[in-house]
Design an enzyme around this catalytic site. Structure first.
Site, PDB file in Angstrom:
ATOM      1  N   HIS A  49     -24.012  14.315 -71.243  1.00  0.00           N
ATOM      2  CA  HIS A  49     -23.669  14.826 -72.587  1.00  0.00           C
ATOM      3  C   HIS A  49     -22.794  14.003 -73.519  1.00  0.00           C
ATOM      4  O   HIS A  49     -23.187  13.724 -74.546  1.00  0.00           O
ATOM      5  CB  HIS A  49     -23.026  16.268 -72.499  1.00  0.00           C
ATOM      6  CG  HIS A  49     -22.605  16.985 -73.711  1.00  0.00           C
ATOM      7  ND1 HIS A  49     -23.134  18.072 -74.465  1.00  0.00           N
ATOM      8  CD2 HIS A  49     -21.183  16.686 -74.130  1.00  0.00           C
ATOM      9  CE1 HIS A  49     -22.399  18.252 -75.548  1.00  0.00           C
ATOM     10  NE2 HIS A  49     -21.224  17.502 -75.271  1.00  0.00           N
ATOM     11  N   GLU A  50     -21.738  13.465 -73.139  1.00  0.00           N
ATOM     12  CA  GLU A  50     -20.767  12.731 -73.605  1.00  0.00           C
ATOM     13  C   GLU A  50     -21.430  11.572 -74.242  1.00  0.00           C
ATOM     14  O   GLU A  50     -21.285  11.043 -75.302  1.00  0.00           O
ATOM     15  CB  GLU A  50     -19.498  12.236 -72.824  1.00  0.00           C
ATOM     16  CG  GLU A  50     -18.827  13.709 -72.596  1.00  0.00           C
ATOM     17  CD  GLU A  50     -18.162  14.172 -73.682  1.00  0.00           C
ATOM     18  OE1 GLU A  50     -17.929  13.526 -74.702  1.00  0.00           O
ATOM     19  OE2 GLU A  50     -17.950  15.681 -73.740  1.00  0.00           O
ATOM     20  N   HIS A  75     -23.258  11.895 -77.292  1.00  0.00           N
ATOM     21  CA  HIS A  75     -22.824  11.602 -78.596  1.00  0.00           C
ATOM     22  C   HIS A  75     -22.892  10.138 -79.097  1.00  0.00           C
ATOM     23  O   HIS A  75     -23.128   9.571 -80.337  1.00  0.00           O
ATOM     24  CB  HIS A  75     -21.286  11.984 -78.420  1.00  0.00           C
ATOM     25  CG  HIS A  75     -21.255  13.429 -78.352  1.00  0.00           C
ATOM     26  ND1 HIS A  75     -21.652  14.441 -79.083  1.00  0.00           N
ATOM     27  CD2 HIS A  75     -20.751  14.351 -77.474  1.00  0.00           C
ATOM     28  CE1 HIS A  75     -21.256  15.650 -78.943  1.00  0.00           C
ATOM     29  NE2 HIS A  75     -20.709  15.695 -77.980  1.00  0.00           N
ATOM     30  N   GLU A 113     -22.966  18.975 -80.791  1.00  0.00           N
ATOM     31  CA  GLU A 113     -22.932  19.461 -79.456  1.00  0.00           C
ATOM     32  C   GLU A 113     -24.268  19.881 -78.721  1.00  0.00           C
ATOM     33  O   GLU A 113     -24.648  19.572 -77.722  1.00  0.00           O
ATOM     34  CB  GLU A 113     -22.035  20.399 -79.242  1.00  0.00           C
ATOM     35  CG  GLU A 113     -20.537  20.253 -79.488  1.00  0.00           C
ATOM     36  CD  GLU A 113     -20.021  18.935 -78.458  1.00  0.00           C
ATOM     37  OE1 GLU A 113     -20.355  19.060 -77.384  1.00  0.00           O
ATOM     38  OE2 GLU A 113     -19.498  18.023 -78.991  1.00  0.00           O
ATOM     39  N   ASP A 148     -26.378  18.098 -75.831  1.00  0.00           N
ATOM     40  CA  ASP A 148     -27.171  18.976 -74.663  1.00  0.00           C
ATOM     41  C   ASP A 148     -28.461  18.657 -74.499  1.00  0.00           C
ATOM     42  O   ASP A 148     -28.901  18.541 -73.360  1.00  0.00           O
ATOM     43  CB  ASP A 148     -26.757  20.356 -74.911  1.00  0.00           C
ATOM     44  CG  ASP A 148     -25.208  20.806 -74.823  1.00  0.00           C
ATOM     45  OD1 ASP A 148     -24.421  20.164 -74.095  1.00  0.00           O
ATOM     46  OD2 ASP A 148     -24.896  22.079 -75.203  1.00  0.00           O
TER      47      ASP A 148
END
Length: 386
Positions: free
Chosen positions: A284-285, A288, A324, A328
Site C-alpha cells: 500500500h505504501e 503511494h 488511500e 489500496d
C-alpha cells in the site's frame, strides 16, 4: 472607521470552534453506538469493539475539554492584546540582558522563545493526562515519566538550535525581499522543507528512537522482492523501537531519488500474525510512491495559504482519501488484497481505532478513509468479477 480586524479574527476563530464542535458532537454520538457497522460484524471481535469504543469515547471527552480551554485562552490572548504586550516585554528583557532591543532578529527570537515556553507550560497538563492517564489506561503508553521529559527537553533543545537560523533567514528575506518577497519566501520554505525531510529521518529521528536493520529472514526477503518487482530503489530496511513509547503500530517510507528507506514499527511486526499482512501494508505504501502521491501532496502543501487553512486542509483531506483508495487498489492488483484486508483489520483492532464514524466528521477531519469504506472498496472488484 477602520475595519475591526482583531474582532473579525477572533470572531472567525469562535465560529470555526462552534462548527468543529458540532462535528465533534456528531462523531461523539457515533462513538456511543453499541453495535458494529455491518461491514465489520464478524470481522472485528466484540471484545475489541468494546475496548475501541471505550478508548474513543474517553479521547472524545478529553478533546471537548482541551478544545474549550484552547479557544478561551487563544481568544483572550488576541482580544486583550497579550501578544503586543509580550512583544514589548521581550524587548525589555533584551535590554536587561545587555542586548540591542532594536535588533529585529534578536527581538523576534526573544519573543518566540517566550511563546515557546508559554506553550509548553500551558499544554503540559493536557499532554501528561493524555499520555499517562488515557493512553496508559487503555494499554498503549509504554514510556516512563523520565523518558517523556527527556523527549520534551530534546525537542526544546532542537528548537533552540534550529529555530534561530531559520527565523533569522525569514526576517532577512522580509527585510530585503522587496516586490519579490512572496517568491523569495516561497523558495526558501520549499528548500527548507526539502532539507528538513532529508535530515529529519537521518539526524533527528534517531535522537528519539533506535533504528536497527530488519534481520535477514522471510519478511525481509518478501519486502525486498516486492520493492524489486516495482523497481523501488530500496537502500535500507529498518525496524524502529516504537514499543518503548507506545503500542500503537505503523510503517512508513522516506528518502529522495535512488535512496529510499522503509521503516517498520516493531509493534507492527509483533501484532501481525503473517508476514504477508505486513508486506501488504508495505505494498500500500509503495502504491503511494508508484502513483506519485507523495510528490502531489508535497506540492499541494507548499501552496497552502494560511488564511484559508481550514478550507485547504479539507481539500487536502479529500485528495488524501482518494490517494488511500488508489494505494489500496494498487496493493490489491499486486495480489495482496486479502492480506491487506487482514492487515488493515489487525491495525484497526490493535490501535483501538474508532469503528463507528460520522460521515461529516470523517469527511472534514480524516486524511484516511474509515475502515468500513476501505474494506468495501477492496471487496468491490471481487463482487463485480463474480
Amino acid at each position: 472607521m477602520a475595519f475591526p480586524y482583531m474582532e473579525a479574527v477572533v470572531g472567525f476563530m469562535i465560529l470555526m470552534y462552534f462548527f468543529e464542535s458540532f462535528l465533534d458532537l456528531r462523531q461523539h454520538a457515533a462513538l456511543k453506538l453499541k453495535t458494529l457497522p455491518k461491514t465489520l460484524q464478524g470481522v472485528i471481535s466484540q471484545e475489541k469493539f468494546e475496548k475501541s469504543r471505550a478508548y474513543s469515547l474517553e479521547k472524545s471527552y478529553f478533546h471537548f475539554v482541551h478544545e474549550f480551554v484552547t479557544i478561551v485562552m487563544d481568544s483572550a490572548i488576541l482580544y486583550y492584546g497579550v501578544l503586543p504586550w509580550f512583544w514589548k516585554k521581550s524587548g525589555s528583557f533584551l535590554v536587561l540582558a545587555g542586548l540591542n532591543a532594536e535588533n529585529e532578529i534578536l527581538h523576534t527570537l526573544a519573543f518566540l522563545g517566550g511563546v515557546m515556553i508559554w506553550s509548553q507550560i500551558t499544554d503540559l497538563p493536557f499532554s501528561l493526562y493524555s499520555t499517562f492517564v488515557i493512553e496508559a489506561r487503555h494499554g498503549f503508553n509504554k514510556q516512563t515519566v523520565w523518558l517523556y521529559f527527556r523527549d520534551m527537553i530534546k525537542g526544546m533543545v532542537l528548537s533552540i538550535i534550529l529555530g534561530p537560523p531559520i527565523v533569522s533567514a525569514i526576517i532577512i528575506i522580509v527585510q530585503k525581499g522587496g516586490p519579490y518577497l512572496a517568491i523569495y519566501l516561497w523558495g526558501f520554505m520549499f528548500v527548507l522543507s526539502i532539507v528538513m525531510m532529508t535530515i529529519y529521518p537521518i539526524v533527528i529521528a534517531p535522537l528519539f528512537n533506535k533504528f536497527t536493520p530488519l534481520p535477514e529472514g522471510g519478511l525481509r526477503e518478501k519486502i525486498e522482492k516486492l520493492a524489486s518487482s516495482l523497481k523501488f530503489p530500496l537502500k535500507k530496511l529498518f525496524v524502529v523501537d516504537g514499543s518503548t513509547r507506545s503500542s500503537h503500530s505503523n510503517a512508513y517510507m522516506y528518502g529522495f531519488f535512488k535512496n529510499k528507506r522503509i521503516v517498520l514499527y516493531d509493534t507492527l511486526i509483533q501484532q501481525c500474525q503473517k508476514d504477508e499482512e505486513i508486506v501488504a501494508v508495505i505494498a500500500h505504501e509503495l502504491g503511494h510512491w508508484k502513483l506519485n502521491h507523495t510528490m502531489y501532496s508535497f506540492v499541494a502543501v507548499q501552496h497552502t495559504v494560511i488564511p484559508l487553512q481550514h478550507l485547504v486542509s479539507f481539500g487536502l483531506n479529500l485528495v488524501s482519501r482518494a490517494f488511500e483508495f488508489q494505494a489500496d487498489a494498487f496493493a490489491k492488483k499486486l495480489g495482496y488484497g486479502s492480506d491487506l484486508r487482514a492487515g488493515l483489520v489487525k491495525l484497526q483492532e490493535e490501535n483501538l481505532s474508532a469503528m463507528n464514524t460520522d460521515p461529516w466528521y470523517s469527511a472534514y477531519h480524516y486524511s484516511h478513509p474509515p475502515l468500513v469504506e476501505r474494506l468495501a472498496a477492496i471487496d468491490e472488484p471481487d463482487k463485480k468479477e463474480d
